[in-house]
Design a protein around this motif. Structure first.
Motif, short mmCIF file in Angstrom:
data_model
loop_
_atom_site.label_atom_id
_atom_site.label_comp_id
_atom_site.label_asym_id
_atom_site.label_seq_id
_atom_site.Cartn_x
_atom_site.Cartn_y
_atom_site.Cartn_z
N LYS A 1 8.28 -2.51 -10.62
CA LYS A 1 7.97 -2.68 -12.05
C LYS A 1 8.15 -4.13 -12.49
N ALA A 2 9.01 -4.87 -11.78
CA ALA A 2 9.21 -6.29 -12.11
C ALA A 2 8.12 -7.16 -11.50
N ARG B 1 0.64 -8.25 -10.73
CA ARG B 1 0.73 -7.05 -9.91
C ARG B 1 1.78 -7.23 -8.83
N PRO B 2 2.59 -6.22 -8.57
CA PRO B 2 3.51 -6.29 -7.43
C PRO B 2 2.73 -6.25 -6.13
N VAL B 3 3.37 -6.68 -5.05
CA VAL B 3 2.72 -6.69 -3.73
C VAL B 3 3.60 -5.94 -2.74
N ILE B 4 3.00 -4.99 -2.04
CA ILE B 4 3.66 -4.31 -0.92
C ILE B 4 3.17 -4.99 0.34
N LYS C 1 -0.60 1.90 -14.13
CA LYS C 1 -2.04 2.03 -13.95
C LYS C 1 -2.76 0.70 -14.21
N THR C 2 -2.21 -0.10 -15.10
CA THR C 2 -2.85 -1.37 -15.42
C THR C 2 -2.50 -2.46 -14.41
N ALA D 1 2.89 2.55 -3.19
CA ALA D 1 1.70 2.04 -3.87
C ALA D 1 1.38 2.81 -5.13
N LYS D 2 1.99 3.99 -5.29
CA LYS D 2 1.76 4.80 -6.48
C LYS D 2 2.79 4.57 -7.57
N LEU D 3 3.79 3.71 -7.30
CA LEU D 3 4.89 3.55 -8.23
C LEU D 3 4.61 2.54 -9.35
#
Length: 362
Positions: free
Chosen positions: A235-236, A169-172, A278-279, A273-275
């Motif tokens: 996405k990366a 998962r990416p992290v903001i 879904k998985t 956070a919406k970009l």
């Protein structure tokens, strides 16, 4: 010359507390035993490219910046304790000379801390500039002498990033404009690779210096206007540092309380956070950077820094953007209160109201 009286963040009247890990020696390990680390496949694989030099940078209108760098750069090869001493003197000088910035700082502190006596707020304001003066040297060292900050940092909450990254998962990472801003990025990079969002500087030469100085710190620098690059990083699965603590009006924000004061608060973090998919949705968490200077260290010890990463925000974003903005502001405020003087109070944080610009800074 008598040393200026300084604001003491350890006094009970401030409701602040030094993080427990800051009580460790500056020689303590950077990563405590048993702390999880970012897995090998998340390490940065390519060096960011520098912005090219432009011959227009040699024009007379840029000579002042060149002169400033020629004066400052040799000083970063002094011992850190000496640099901090010079930074304090520089901060006091700017506090006395920069009348409008000093006034803005005092106004902000009066709004945020109305319960404090005026004399205490003045000491806080002076210490803000002292911390920023130190931050100038820290930033230059982060750009040009990064190795001097090895084994000077501890971290708590790293497992929150590790767990999210191991789930692909990416992290903001919600940061803030602390006075050790770029050094904070360098210290984070000792534990995990991170991209950053940035706003282009109005002065092209200053922007060139800052961008190129950061290429050795961040894996990727993403312009706040470059949505395509932001989506690519998300996405990366990258960690992306974004600071939502300044006032850019209400075109892309809402009014939400900050230190009890209605403030224009950008809502880009909830859109970011919406970009994700879904998985593998982005995990949103906050970052705090803390400086323990030689002023409050035993003699002979080096400065020490602590990074705090909060747990992931659950149910974020919600359907209520005002509630989300309020929640983010509350988290950032709680972190800033650890030592309020390490945040950049000289920015006009409350310049916009619900009906446009306010006149509180006039």
């Amino acid at each position: 010359m008598k040393a200026p009286e300084q604001y003491d963040p350890s006094k009970p009247s401030n409701n602040n507390s030094v993080p427990p890990s800051m009580k460790k020696s500056a020689n303590s390990p950077a990563i405590p035993a048993g702390t999880p680390t970012i897995t090998q496949n998340h390490k940065r694989t390519a060096q960011a490219e520098n912005k090219p030099f432009q011959w227009q940078f040699l024009l007379p209108k840029y000579w002042g910046i060149w002169l400033l760098f020629l004066v400052m750069l040799p000083l970063i090869y002094l011992p850190l304790r000496w640099q901090f001493w010079l930074g304090r003197k520089l901060g006091i000088l700017i506090y006395k000379a920069a009348g409008s910035r000093r006034r803005d700082t005092l106004i902000n502190l009066k709004l945020a801390f109305p319960e404090k006596p005026e004399a205490e707020r003045e000491l806080m304001a002076k210490q803000v500039f002292v911390n920023q003066g130190i931050g100038v040297f820290e930033t230059l060292c982060a750009w040009f002498r990064p190795n001097i900050f090895t084994r000077t940092v501890s971290i708590s909450g790293l497992q929150h990033i590790v767990n999210a990254q191991n789930e692909q998962r990416p992290v903001i990472l919600l940061g803030a404009h602390y006075t050790m801003l770029d050094l904070g990025g360098l210290l984070c990079a000792q534990f995990f690779p991170v991209d950053c969002m940035y706003r282009t500087q109005n002065n092209p030469l200053l922007d060139w210096f800052i961008y190129n100085g950061r290429t050795n710190i961040f894996g990727k620098q993403i312009s706040s206007r470059d949505m395509r690059s932001l989506v690519t990083s998300i996405k990366a699965g990258h960690v992306i540092w974004y600071s939502p603590d300044q006032d850019y009006g209400l075109k892309q924000g809402v009014m939400a309380p900050f230190f009890g004061v209605p403030a224009a608060t950008i809502t880009a973090s909830r859109r970011m956070a919406k970009l994700g998919s879904k998985t593998h949705p982005p995990a949103v968490m906050a970052l705090h950077t803390y400086r323990q200077t030689p002023d409050n260290l035993p003699r002979g010890k080096r400065p020490h820094y602590h990074l705090t990463i909060t747990p992931e925000l659950d149910n974020y974003p919600s359907r209520d953007e005002v509630a989300d903005a309020t929640r983010v502001n509350e988290i950032l405020e709680s972190l800033i209160r650890i030592d309020p003087t390490q945040w950049m109070w000289f920015h006009r944080r409350f310049k916009h109201g619900p009906n446009g610009r306010t006149d509180i800074y006039k």
